[in-house]
Each structure stands twice: as structure tokens, then as C-alpha cells.
Design an enzyme around this catalytic site. Sequence first.
Site, mmCIF file in Angstrom:
data_model
loop_
_atom_site.group_PDB
_atom_site.id
_atom_site.type_symbol
_atom_site.label_atom_id
_atom_site.label_comp_id
_atom_site.label_asym_id
_atom_site.label_seq_id
_atom_site.Cartn_x
_atom_site.Cartn_y
_atom_site.Cartn_z
ATOM 1 N N ASP A 139 0.822 -1.212 0.000
ATOM 2 C CA ASP A 139 0.000 0.000 0.000
ATOM 3 C C ASP A 139 0.859 1.266 0.000
ATOM 4 O O ASP A 139 1.965 1.277 0.544
ATOM 5 C CB ASP A 139 -0.924 -0.021 1.225
ATOM 6 C CG ASP A 139 -2.055 0.979 1.101
ATOM 7 O OD1 ASP A 139 -2.423 1.327 -0.042
ATOM 8 O OD2 ASP A 139 -2.578 1.412 2.142
ATOM 9 N N HIS A 187 2.261 3.890 -8.969
ATOM 10 C CA HIS A 187 2.062 2.468 -9.300
ATOM 11 C C HIS A 187 3.262 1.939 -10.089
ATOM 12 O O HIS A 187 3.723 0.830 -9.874
ATOM 13 C CB HIS A 187 0.772 2.275 -10.096
ATOM 14 C CG HIS A 187 -0.460 2.554 -9.289
ATOM 15 N ND1 HIS A 187 -0.686 1.984 -8.055
ATOM 16 C CD2 HIS A 187 -1.536 3.365 -9.515
ATOM 17 C CE1 HIS A 187 -1.843 2.410 -7.556
ATOM 18 N NE2 HIS A 187 -2.375 3.253 -8.424
ATOM 19 N N LEU A 199 10.315 -20.722 -5.769
ATOM 20 C CA LEU A 199 9.480 -19.774 -5.023
ATOM 21 C C LEU A 199 8.110 -19.736 -5.686
ATOM 22 O O LEU A 199 8.022 -19.660 -6.915
ATOM 23 C CB LEU A 199 10.116 -18.368 -5.080
ATOM 24 C CG LEU A 199 9.213 -17.197 -4.661
ATOM 25 C CD1 LEU A 199 8.906 -17.242 -3.173
ATOM 26 C CD2 LEU A 199 9.868 -15.855 -5.009
HETATM 27 C C1 IPE Z 1 -5.305 -2.665 -0.109
HETATM 28 O O1 IPE Z 1 -5.016 -1.335 -0.299
HETATM 29 C C2 IPE Z 1 -5.326 -3.376 -1.417
HETATM 30 C C3 IPE Z 1 -4.040 -3.496 -2.083
HETATM 31 C C4 IPE Z 1 -2.883 -3.174 -1.622
HETATM 32 C C5 IPE Z 1 -4.122 -4.095 -3.378
HETATM 33 P P1 IPE Z 1 -6.167 -0.236 -0.413
HETATM 34 O O2 IPE Z 1 -5.477 1.066 -0.538
HETATM 35 O O3 IPE Z 1 -7.131 -0.600 -1.446
HETATM 36 O O4 IPE Z 1 -6.867 -0.361 1.018
HETATM 37 P P2 IPE Z 1 -7.837 0.658 1.741
HETATM 38 O O5 IPE Z 1 -8.952 0.978 0.800
HETATM 39 O O6 IPE Z 1 -7.046 1.867 2.079
HETATM 40 O O7 IPE Z 1 -8.275 -0.071 2.964
HETATM 41 C C1 IPE Z 2 -1.705 0.179 -3.318
HETATM 42 O O1 IPE Z 2 -1.465 1.523 -3.346
HETATM 43 C C2 IPE Z 2 -1.888 -0.397 -4.693
HETATM 44 C C3 IPE Z 2 -3.286 -0.703 -5.037
HETATM 45 C C4 IPE Z 2 -4.300 -0.704 -4.214
HETATM 46 C C5 IPE Z 2 -3.538 -1.053 -6.400
HETATM 47 P P1 IPE Z 2 -2.634 2.593 -3.336
HETATM 48 O O2 IPE Z 2 -2.988 2.911 -4.739
HETATM 49 O O3 IPE Z 2 -3.751 2.159 -2.470
HETATM 50 O O4 IPE Z 2 -1.885 3.822 -2.683
HETATM 51 P P2 IPE Z 2 -2.487 4.857 -1.648
HETATM 52 O O5 IPE Z 2 -2.913 4.074 -0.448
HETATM 53 O O6 IPE Z 2 -3.632 5.533 -2.331
HETATM 54 O O7 IPE Z 2 -1.351 5.776 -1.358
HETATM 55 MG MG MG Z 3 -4.122 2.448 -0.456
#
Ligand code: IPE
Ligand code: IPE
Ligand code: MG
Length: 224
Positions: free
Chosen positions: A12, A29, A122
Amino acid sequence: MNPLNHVAIIMDGNGRWGMKYKNSRNAGHKAGLNTVEKIIKETIKNKIKYLTLFAFSTENWKRPKKEIDYLFNLLENFLLNRIEDLHKKKIKLKILGSKKFSPKLNKLLNNSEKKTSKNSKLQINLALNYGSKSELINAFKKIKKNKKAITEKNIDINLQTKKIPDPDLLIRTGKTKRLSNFLLWQLAYAEIFFEKKLWPSFNEKDYNRIIKEYKKIKRNFGKI
Ligand code: IPE
Ligand code: IPE
Ligand code: MG
């Protein structure tokens, strides 16, 4: 020292990293993908057998279409460019979640899984369009359909993670301390590390620091 067989990661913080440094969530990303490569290498170095990466949740469909399209395009290019090398490194790829993507991406995912299915150095489980609640509901439905009893074992073997040992260690980067519908059943006894760094800033050193701390934890599993 605790054995470490399976690491699960909630990757995240890409969006926030992208906004902070490049004024674009999508740039975050893209940068996050470099961290994925680093962590795969380090996982092999540490002789860990399973790495589960949360890449897209069932809830992430609520994001703007532009961001979703970018993410899946990134994934498609990653597989096209890297699957041969992952295969050479004896990595097995498994997708968790339901493959409801474009026919092109579905095919690419199926082919990548098939191509690497005999590898055993792995196993990378990529959670894509994954939600733990829906995984559990499907497991219960299958048990009911087969007229089996609701037991721990029957639930285990009807989850998509059947044959995969439960994660020993869960890492979530990006400051927030929640599970966001990830492996709710399988994480029952995992050691959980919440890491402040955003995923694109997370590196081998951070990963190894957590592994080292994990190895020292007294894991009780209810005993004393
Ligand atoms: C969790 O992250 C999902 C992934 C890392 C793929 P999110 O950014 O979607 O989670 P929330 O919405 O903050 O809980
Ligand atoms: C996690 O990073 C990746 C996905 C959920 C695809 P985020 O896109 O949720 O990044 P933040 O949390 O908005 O910074
Ligand atoms: Mg996020």
C-alpha cells in the site's frame, strides 16, 4: 529462530508516493513495480518458499477507470516482459482472486500460470481482484454443494489457497493498520508488521529488518 516459509504483503502507498514525488498516482504504481522486483529477489535470497502479494482488491474497482486501466496495463506489460525470466528463475506464479479481466489479460494470466506451474523455487501468489470475504463465501458454498461438514479442514481445502501453508508473516506498508479484506482466515496466526514507508520507498533493507525481527518473536499458537 522461527522458520519463515510464507510472507504476505499488502503493498500500500503507491498513490500517495506518486502524488508526493511526481504529482501523479499512476507514477506511484509504476514505481511500486520496482519494489516488487526487489522484494522478489530478496525473498529468493532468504530462501522463502511462498510470497503472496496483494495487488488489486475486489473493492479497488471503486477507483477511477483511468487508474484501473493503468494498473492492468502495467500488469500486462510486466507479465509480457518478465514471465520468461521468472520462469528461468524457477518461480511459480499463481493468481488468487477471480480472473474477470479483459480476454487478453485473462489469457496471459492463465498462460503464465500454466507455463510456471512445475516450478518450485518460489511460489508467488498474486492477489488480483481478490477479496477474502468472497473467497470464504465461495468455500462455504462448495462445502454445502458437496454435502460436507463445516470443519476447519474442509474450509481450508475449499479456499483458493488450498495447498498453500498459511502466511507466517504479514507486512503492510503505507502507514494504515488494517487488513482491507485480505486473507482473513489464513492470517489467523500470522505475525503482523505495519510499516510506515509507502510501498515504492520500501526496500531490501526494510524487508530484511522485518524478517530479522520476525525470527526472534516467540510464536505461541495458544501454548505458553
Ligand atoms: C489494499 O489497499 C489493497 C491493495 C494493496 C491491493 P487499499 O489502498 O485498497 O486499502 P484501503 O482501501 O485503504 O483499505
Ligand atoms: C496500493 O497503493 C496499490 C493498489 C491498491 C492497487 P494505493 O494505490 O492504495 O496507494 P495509496 O494508499 O492511495 O497511497
Ligand atoms: Mg491504499
